[in-house]
Design a protein around this motif. Structure first.
Motif, PDB file in Angstrom:
ATOM      1  N   SER A  20      41.688  46.986  30.289  1.00  0.00           N
ATOM      2  CA  SER A  20      40.465  47.426  29.800  1.00  0.00           C
ATOM      3  C   SER A  20      39.466  46.254  30.194  1.00  0.00           C
ATOM      4  CB  SER A  20      40.370  47.827  28.446  1.00  0.00           C
ATOM      5  OG  SER A  20      40.970  46.828  27.751  1.00  0.00           O
ATOM      6  N   ALA A  21      39.836  45.214  30.638  1.00  0.00           N
ATOM      7  CA  ALA A  21      39.095  43.980  30.791  1.00  0.00           C
ATOM      8  C   ALA A  21      37.876  44.280  31.737  1.00  0.00           C
ATOM      9  CB  ALA A  21      39.878  42.693  31.532  1.00  0.00           C
ATOM     10  N   THR A  22      36.746  43.542  31.241  1.00  0.00           N
ATOM     11  CA  THR A  22      35.472  43.633  32.045  1.00  0.00           C
ATOM     12  C   THR A  22      35.490  42.866  33.379  1.00  0.00           C
ATOM     13  OG1 THR A  22      34.413  41.806  30.929  1.00  0.00           O
ATOM     14  CG2 THR A  22      34.303  44.185  30.013  1.00  0.00           C
ATOM     15  N   ALA A  23      34.770  43.523  34.234  1.00  0.00           N
ATOM     16  CA  ALA A  23      34.701  42.825  35.591  1.00  0.00           C
ATOM     17  C   ALA A  23      34.191  41.062  35.243  1.00  0.00           C
ATOM     18  CB  ALA A  23      33.269  43.278  36.339  1.00  0.00           C
ATOM     19  N   GLU A  24      33.572  40.732  34.105  1.00  0.00           N
ATOM     20  CA  GLU A  24      33.322  39.450  33.980  1.00  0.00           C
ATOM     21  C   GLU A  24      34.600  38.579  33.646  1.00  0.00           C
ATOM     22  OE1 GLU A  24      31.227  35.999  34.011  1.00  0.00           O
ATOM     23  OE2 GLU A  24      30.610  37.798  34.884  1.00  0.00           O
ATOM     24  N   GLU A  25      35.086  39.308  32.786  1.00  0.00           N
ATOM     25  CA  GLU A  25      36.647  38.811  32.230  1.00  0.00           C
ATOM     26  C   GLU A  25      37.643  38.646  33.391  1.00  0.00           C
ATOM     27  OE1 GLU A  25      36.684  40.376  27.604  1.00  0.00           O
ATOM     28  OE2 GLU A  25      37.463  41.705  29.417  1.00  0.00           O
TER      29      GLU A  25
END
Length: 395
Positions: A20-25
């Motif tokens: 579920s990590a964001t694009a920034e992560e």
């Protein structure tokens, strides 16, 4: 690589992030791992080089929203048994009569999920497009598109004035590149690959399994559509070598910190002469001691004396292209911003402005003459009726 092997790769685990990590992560995790394991920082370290390749492959999929969506969808189907075993028992995870895949007389086409004909080169759109069709249904034509090389990301650091005015910088890269011996064909010089007779150059073979027709990569040519009888000894038939090269990057004037420059075809080489990926260079701009920036405007703060603000003066102010005279009108207040048009950061439609902020510099020490003069001035100021705090705080 088989379909199962591709899907069973955990790209999230490679980058050390959750699904579920964001694009920034994802971007942040990739940058750290790529920097720590880059071949330039670990010469001769095969483990670091393999890790660098793995995180680059993971980032190429997860950083692209379309590829990531396809990857997640395929993994969900795989985990639920949608791509079940193909052993002697037949249908694996499929039950045509159970209302699931193919239930109710309908044909289940994974190409509908992954964008048949429009999938990402080398991704699961190629592997699974048209995977399942009714035995009597007409197969969609399969195209054996060459596998495009992965995109590559790197960074370069520029001085503030270099970024504002534009500069050409050399970049040293170590990445998979087209083999210089066979020119990317994978075949020994003087020979050429031949069309795979098993799949007729399609890269896939079809077979029936009960009520379904399966398309899968050809085992003889490994899905490439061609066979190399005499592989190039330098690249072992891949058409790709890991080599260090220096390229020149033209950074346009006015680029901001964090912006990227794209160099088409300068990424990883494609297999066996396929198109190369792109190179994306993220620009990091170092702060400047004199200048700041707001959009396309250049900002500078100039120290002035109290007397210069009261009486007015002309200041010599630095710009990116030399110095200019800036007129300070009499009675200018401390902190006022004066605009000099056309002396800011270059842009496509012209040039920004220079924004000059005047700031009073208070002397820490005065000699006797200056002290006496200042006292006389304060007395004269008071006698004239000037009160700097008139109307302030209800006074």
């Amino acid at each position: 690589m088989s379909q199962r092997e591709w899907i069973e790769k955990d790209f999230y685990k490679e980058l050390g992030v959750s699904s579920s990590a964001t694009a920034e992560e994802i971007k942040k995790a990739y940058r750290k791992l790529a920097r720590d394991n880059h071949p330039d920082a670990n010469p001769g370290n095969a483990s670091a080089e393999n890790k660098f390749k793995a995180v680059s492959e993971a980032h190429a999929v997860l950083a692209d929203p379309a590829k990531r969506k396809e990857y997640d969808e395929a993994r969900r189907l795989f985990a639920s048994g949608g791509f079940g075993s193909r052993g002697a028992g037949g249908g694996g995870g499929f039950s045509p009569g159970a209302g699931g895949f193919g239930g109710g007389g309908q044909t289940f086409d994974v190409g509908d999920i992954f964008g048949q004909g429009g999938g990402v080169d080398g991704g699961i759109g190629d592997l699974f497009g048209g995977l399942f069709n009714r035995g009597g249904a007409q197969q969609r034509p399969q195209s054996n598109r060459p596998r495009r090389g992965s995109d590559v990301e790197t960074e370069t650091s520029l001085q503030f004035r270099e970024a504002a005015q534009g500069v050409t910088v050399p970049l040293k890269l170590t990445s998979p590149s087209s083999c210089t011996t066979c020119h990317g064909s994978g075949a020994k010089p003087g020979t050429s690959p031949r069309v795979c007779p098993k799949c007729n150059g399609q890269g896939v073979v079809n077979r029936n399994q009960g009520a379904f027709g399966f398309s899968e990569p050809c085992d003889d040519c490994r899905g490439t559509g061609s066979i190399i009888d005499d592989p190039c000894v330098d690249c072992r038939g891949t058409g790709v070598q890991n080599r260090t090269r220096t390229i020149t990057v033209r950074v346009p004037a006015g680029i901001s910190d964090g912006q990227k420059v794209r160099l088409a075809g300068q990424g990883e080489a494609g297999l066996r002469g396929a198109p190369s990926g792109d190179l994306f260079v993220t620009v990091r701009v170092k702060p400047d001691k004199v200048f700041g920036r707001t959009g396309d405007d250049l900002t500078v703060t100039v120290p002035v004396s109290y007397g210069e603000l009261v009486l007015g003066t002309t200041l010599s102010v630095p710009t990116l292209e030399g110095r200019v005279g800036v007129k300070v009108p009499p009675g200018t207040v401390d902190g006022r911003v004066l605009r000099v048009r056309g002396r800011g950061v270059p842009k496509k439609s012209g040039t920004g402005d220079l924004m000059v902020t005047v700031k009073v510099a208070v002397p820490q020490k005065l000699d006797d003459a200056a002290t006496d003069a200042l006292k006389n001035y304060l007395e004269a100021e008071k006698a004239s009726g000037f009160d700097p705090r008139a109307g302030w705080a209800g006074v």
